[in-house]
Write an enzyme that holds these catalytic residues in place. Structure first.
Site, PDB file in Angstrom:
ATOM      1  CB  ALA A  63      28.633 -10.016   3.404  1.00  0.00           C
ATOM      2  N   GLY A 102      24.654  -8.461   6.674  1.00  0.00           N
ATOM      3  CA  GLY A 102      24.867  -7.203   5.975  1.00  0.00           C
ATOM      4  C   GLY A 102      23.573  -6.635   5.407  1.00  0.00           C
ATOM      5  CD  GLU A 105      26.109  -5.580   9.524  1.00  0.00           C
ATOM      6  OE1 GLU A 105      26.410  -6.309   8.548  1.00  0.00           O
ATOM      7  OE2 GLU A 105      26.890  -5.338  10.446  1.00  0.00           O
ATOM      8  CD  GLU A 125      26.280 -10.665  10.439  1.00  0.00           C
ATOM      9  OE1 GLU A 125      25.417 -11.032  11.264  1.00  0.00           O
ATOM     10  OE2 GLU A 125      26.128  -9.681   9.691  1.00  0.00           O
TER      11      GLU A 125
HETATM   12  C1  3H9 Z   1      27.640 -10.832   6.623  1.00  0.00           C
HETATM   13  O1  3H9 Z   1      26.653 -10.327   6.169  1.00  0.00           O
HETATM   14  C2  3H9 Z   1      28.828 -10.060   7.112  1.00  0.00           C
HETATM   15  C3  3H9 Z   1      28.540  -8.596   7.366  1.00  0.00           C
HETATM   16  O2  3H9 Z   1      28.036  -8.401   8.649  1.00  0.00           O
HETATM   17  C4  3H9 Z   1      29.797  -7.774   7.293  1.00  0.00           C
HETATM   18  C5  3H9 Z   1      30.469  -7.648   5.977  1.00  0.00           C
HETATM   19  C6  3H9 Z   1      31.601  -6.670   6.006  1.00  0.00           C
HETATM   20  N1  3H9 Z   1      26.298 -15.269   0.097  1.00  0.00           N
HETATM   21  O3  3H9 Z   1      20.221 -21.472   1.785  1.00  0.00           O
HETATM   22  P1  3H9 Z   1      19.683 -21.601   0.402  1.00  0.00           P
HETATM   23  C7  3H9 Z   1      23.413 -19.110  -1.684  1.00  0.00           C
HETATM   24  S1  3H9 Z   1      27.802 -12.519   6.703  1.00  0.00           S
HETATM   25  C8  3H9 Z   1      26.494 -16.062  -0.958  1.00  0.00           C
HETATM   26  O4  3H9 Z   1      19.686 -22.954  -0.199  1.00  0.00           O
HETATM   27  P2  3H9 Z   1      17.044 -20.894   1.313  1.00  0.00           P
HETATM   28  C9  3H9 Z   1      23.491 -20.540  -1.186  1.00  0.00           C
HETATM   29  O5  3H9 Z   1      24.812 -20.986  -1.117  1.00  0.00           O
HETATM   30  C10 3H9 Z   1      26.383 -13.149   5.860  1.00  0.00           C
HETATM   31  N2  3H9 Z   1      25.650 -17.051  -1.302  1.00  0.00           N
HETATM   32  O6  3H9 Z   1      18.220 -20.963   0.251  1.00  0.00           O
HETATM   33  C11 3H9 Z   1      22.671 -21.251  -2.264  1.00  0.00           C
HETATM   34  O7  3H9 Z   1      23.510 -21.395  -3.394  1.00  0.00           O
HETATM   35  P3  3H9 Z   1      23.393 -22.668  -4.344  1.00  0.00           P
HETATM   36  C12 3H9 Z   1      25.217 -13.167   6.748  1.00  0.00           C
HETATM   37  C13 3H9 Z   1      24.580 -17.237  -0.528  1.00  0.00           C
HETATM   38  O8  3H9 Z   1      15.909 -20.298   0.602  1.00  0.00           O
HETATM   39  C14 3H9 Z   1      21.581 -20.227  -2.603  1.00  0.00           C
HETATM   40  O9  3H9 Z   1      22.086 -18.959  -2.183  1.00  0.00           O
HETATM   41  N3  3H9 Z   1      24.116 -13.825   6.077  1.00  0.00           N
HETATM   42  C15 3H9 Z   1      24.321 -16.449   0.599  1.00  0.00           C
HETATM   43  O10 3H9 Z   1      16.883 -22.209   2.000  1.00  0.00           O
HETATM   44  C16 3H9 Z   1      20.268 -20.488  -1.904  1.00  0.00           C
HETATM   45  O11 3H9 Z   1      20.515 -20.603  -0.501  1.00  0.00           O
HETATM   46  C17 3H9 Z   1      23.864 -15.137   6.217  1.00  0.00           C
HETATM   47  O12 3H9 Z   1      24.551 -15.829   6.925  1.00  0.00           O
HETATM   48  C18 3H9 Z   1      25.234 -15.417   0.895  1.00  0.00           C
HETATM   49  N4  3H9 Z   1      25.044 -14.587   1.949  1.00  0.00           N
HETATM   50  O13 3H9 Z   1      17.542 -19.900   2.446  1.00  0.00           O
HETATM   51  C19 3H9 Z   1      22.663 -15.673   5.489  1.00  0.00           C
HETATM   52  N5  3H9 Z   1      23.184 -16.878   1.184  1.00  0.00           N
HETATM   53  O14 3H9 Z   1      22.000 -22.647  -4.846  1.00  0.00           O
HETATM   54  C20 3H9 Z   1      22.995 -16.951   4.790  1.00  0.00           C
HETATM   55  C21 3H9 Z   1      22.742 -17.900   0.438  1.00  0.00           C
HETATM   56  O15 3H9 Z   1      24.440 -22.441  -5.360  1.00  0.00           O
HETATM   57  N6  3H9 Z   1      21.910 -17.464   4.001  1.00  0.00           N
HETATM   58  N7  3H9 Z   1      23.572 -18.125  -0.601  1.00  0.00           N
HETATM   59  O16 3H9 Z   1      23.656 -23.841  -3.446  1.00  0.00           O
HETATM   60  C22 3H9 Z   1      20.835 -18.084   4.514  1.00  0.00           C
HETATM   61  O17 3H9 Z   1      20.664 -18.184   5.723  1.00  0.00           O
HETATM   62  C23 3H9 Z   1      19.842 -18.704   3.560  1.00  0.00           C
HETATM   63  O18 3H9 Z   1      20.502 -18.851   2.328  1.00  0.00           O
HETATM   64  C24 3H9 Z   1      18.553 -17.895   3.309  1.00  0.00           C
HETATM   65  C25 3H9 Z   1      17.752 -18.558   2.154  1.00  0.00           C
HETATM   66  C26 3H9 Z   1      17.710 -17.912   4.598  1.00  0.00           C
HETATM   67  C27 3H9 Z   1      18.855 -16.485   2.901  1.00  0.00           C
END
Ligand code: 3H9
Length: 701
Positions: A63, A102, A105, A125
């Site tokens: 998400a 998500g 999901e 999450e």
């Molecule tokens: C969820 O899904 C809830 C659902 O179950 C239910 C809903 C109803 N959203 O980490 P990075 C941005 S909860 C918005 O440096 P990497 C991040 O801020 C979600 N932005 O890259 C950064 O921005 P900026 C569950 C996001 O290659 C840029 O992307 N998912 C999101 O080292 C690059 O990120 C997670 O918790 C996001 N979801 O790692 C996953 N994700 O450049 C969270 C990233 O402006 N994300 N950004 O600073 C991660 O774990 C890592 O970002 C990922 C990439 C492994 C994907």
């Protein structure tokens, strides 16, 4: 349809392609686009099957975290996934990169899942104070079983595609072009007559195990291991619902529990921590075109605990490193220490023998500075004495090639003075590792008065390479982390003179969520270390300030902590369990008496405020002086280097959530009662008066 989501047809296959850089987060426009694309594919009589792929580096990473806490905008992710699952044509999700939260999901809502072999899937999450709220707690156990689902949901850790295949989460591993692989798979499905297969209608994973017992065991474990956390127990409750309710009812229960988490202060703090960490890598005045220098060969000066730990960091990251010690004997001891550290990991099973050998081969012991002529980066980790640093930096200046980065691991000395020992102060930077350097994630990158943009950018890039959380700090005594810690530790000591015991102070701060209490930490690191710092502080700080004396009494009695078997606590031989030090009570009495303090009972809230607000008040000064770029950087330092609980968001975020007006009121009271250590920081006074927060403040405002 949104421009982020494209629908094409390839014969009888509908290909839905999503492109929402950087991580294909499932924001409103993507959700809307996905819903419309699936509806259009379902309505198109030419289409027999649907393939879903993402462009860029990854499948959906979840998400859009930025939307949490804002009013929801339809369609919600659960609605979209229900529509995907309900589609009457078979669908295939093609996973690459990281399908997280998500994202996974959505894939579970599709009828089939194929993944590139290097992909990972997970439900992280819980790390954001949430639970998988778009069907993950209901669909994953149906495929992978309750044990695996709980393991993934409670740890938040992603698993490799091969493991997902083993557990029935994906159906096949593929290579090559994603869209082509998806289309080929969909054609095979059609040829073999395999049609719609809804995860929500399956039960295989829920059968054959004692789910009630599994759930009870995880429940007990969570209560014991993470007592302060809000979302893990709700994750378990949602999975439990999956074991006994039909899908629709289970999803409704999941939604209720998700909303409880979404509205919890812990969610706000953990989301703050997530963005704070990413924000820390950004340097406000760095010209966009700045390129970091190449650092493919490193060196470390000094083979003590710190130097060896730093050398291990480079070897772990695959960077060849020369470890320099003055004598052959000291060098052998250092190399032996490196071998022993790895051997422990091999014994524990966290490192293979082959990897240990590969990493050891990257560490070359040297005793001659001439061997450093070709290195790109040197990290000095010698004794904390300016004269010793001078010798080292003069020699480095003489032998290192032009353009080499000269870094100091000093934790307290003035980096600008160190830089002045060279003819290239622009190449000098601080890399302040935390002990044990090969374990701790925090790296304070100290920007000297003359450090060039290029060298600062290189230092941050090195931090990333070493998988550290690098935070830029300015030059001052103790930089950010230790400068604040000095205030915290001193107030903890004053509490002992007012009437508390180390057990009470440590318990109050552990109950707050700190990983360890301050006295257990001091016993671990050794009281003699603090003594050197206290001595220096007494020399440089205003004379009218009072200093606590219990630590000095312990040092005078040779009670230096774990290394002598006794400090604030007593330790049995070979054990780290803190027991009561029977001689301490008399020392506490004497310390109180000497200052004319009548000892009294102190309550937990007082203990917490007295120590944490000392951190916050100093943090405000650090912010105003520009030693930290932003308040969230201070939070990142405390979360990653000092055991501050992530679910409180860090000391500055915690102060914001208490309200700066409330914090200031207590600080003023303490100032009146306890003297000038508590002089309120001007920034705290200003923001409290304006009803603002540290997070909302920027320099110059
Ligand atoms: C969820 O899904 C809830 C659902 O179950 C239910 C809903 C109803 N959203 O980490 P990075 C941005 S909860 C918005 O440096 P990497 C991040 O801020 C979600 N932005 O890259 C950064 O921005 P900026 C569950 C996001 O290659 C840029 O992307 N998912 C999101 O080292 C690059 O990120 C997670 O918790 C996001 N979801 O790692 C996953 N994700 O450049 C969270 C990233 O402006 N994300 N950004 O600073 C991660 O774990 C890592 O970002 C990922 C990439 C492994 C994907």
């Amino acid at each position: 349809m949104s421009e982020l989501v494209r629908l094409q047809t390839r014969g009888d296959i509908a290909l839905i392609t999503v492109n929402n850089p950087p991580v294909n987060a499932l924001g409103q426009a993507v959700r809307q686009g996905l819903l419309q694309a699936f509806q259009a594919a379902e309505a198109d009589p030419q289409v027999a099957a649907v393939v879903l792929v993402c462009e860029g580096s990854t499948f959906f990473a979840g998400a859009d975290i930025k939307e949490f806490g804002k009013p929801p905008v339809a369609p919600s992710l659960p609605e979209v996934i229900d529509a995907i699952e309900g589609c009457n044509k078979p669908s295939v999700a093609v996973i690459h990169g990281t399908a997280l939260g998500g994202g996974l999901e959505v894939a579970l809502g599709c009828h089939y899942r194929i993944a590139r072999a290097d992909a990972k899937v997970g439900l992280p999450e819980v790390k954001l104070g949430l639970l998988p709220g778009a069907g993950g707690t209901q669909r994953l156990p149906r495929l992978a079983g309750v044990a695996k689902a709980l393991e993934m949901i409670l740890s938040g850790a992603p698993i490799p595609a091969s493991e997902a295949l083993e557990h029935g989460i994906v159906d096949e591993l593929v290579e090559g072009d994603l869209a082509e692989a998806g289309i080929a798979y969909a054609r095979r499905l059609l040829q073999e007559g395999r049609g719609v297969r809804r995860t929500g209608e399956q039960r295989a994973g829920l059968e054959g195990a004692d789910n009630a017992a599994l759930i009870a065991a995880r429940h007990a474990e969570v209560v014991k291991r993470t007592p302060g956390l809000f979302s893990p127990l709700r994750c378990i409750a949602a999975v439990e619902a999956a074991t006994r309710l039909p899908l629709a009812e289970g999803l409704a229960r999941e939604r209720e529990l998700f909303l409880e988490c979404l509205n919890s202060p812990q969610r706000a703090a953990l989301v703050h921590s997530f963005f704070a960490e990413r924000q820390a890598s950004k340097i406000a005045d760095m010209p966009a075109e700045t390129q970091p220098r190449e650092t493919s060969q490193a060196a470390v000066i000094g083979g003590g605990t710190m130097g060896v730990g730093i050398a291990l960091c480079f070897a772990n990251a695959g960077v060849p490193v020369k470890l320099l010690e003055v004598s052959g004997e000291a060098l052998q001891r250092a190399l032996q220490r490196a071998r022993e550290t790895y051997a422990v990991s091999v014994k524990r099973g966290s490192l293979s023998e082959a990897d240990m050998q590969r990493r050891l081969a990257l560490i070359e012991g040297v005793t001659d500075y001439a061997a450093l002529a070709d290195v790109d980066l040197v990290v000095e980790a010698v004794f904390e004495d300016m004269a010793v640093k001078q010798q080292v930096f003069e020699r480095l200046d003489a032998v290192c090639k032009p353009g080499a980065i000269l870094a100091s691991n000093t934790s307290s000395l003035n980096l600008d003075e160190i830089a002045a020992f060279t003819r290239r102060p622009e190449d000098v930077v601080g890399l302040h590792f935390f002990s044990p350097a090969n374990v701790m994630r925090l790296l304070e990158v100290v920007r000297g008065g003359q450090t060039s943009h290029e060298v600062l950018a290189s230092a941050m890039a090195i931090g990333r390479k070493l998988k550290k959380v690098a935070v830029v700090v300015g030059v001052c005594d103790g930089f950010v982390g230790n400068r604040m810690l000095f205030q915290y530790g001193r107030e903890a000591e004053f509490l002992l003179e007012e009437g508390a015991t180390p057990q009470q102070v440590d318990a109050a701060l552990r109950n707050f969520g700190m990983a360890m209490g301050p006295f257990a930490v001091r016993d671990l690191s050794g009281l003699d270390i603090g003594q050197a710092i206290r001595r220096r502080q007494r020399e440089i700080l205003p004379k009218h300030l009072e200093f606590p004396t219990v630590a000095d009494r312990l040092c005078a009695a040779g009670m230096l902590g774990q290394k002598t078997g006794v400090g604030y606590y007593r330790y049995e031989a070979g054990s780290r369990t803190p027991l009561e030090n029977p001689e301490l009570a008399a020392m506490l009495e004497a310390a109180s008496q000497e200052k004319g303090i009548e000892r009294r009972e102190l309550d937990e809230q007082y203990i917490v405020e007295r120590t944490l607000y000392a951190l916050v008040n100093e943090g405000a000064k650090i912010l105003e002086e520009g030693i930290a770029q932003r308040s969230s950087d201070i939070d990142v330092i405390y979360l990653n280097g000092y055991g501050f609980p992530a679910w409180r968001g860090g000391p500055m975020f915690y102060a914001d959530s208490v309200g700066l007006g409330n914090v200031l009121a207590r600080v003023k009271e303490l100032h009146e009662r306890c003297g000038d250590w508590w002089k309120p920081a001007p920034l705290l006074e200003k923001l409290a008066a304006e009803g603002r927060t540290f997070s909302g403040w920027q320099r110059g405002q």
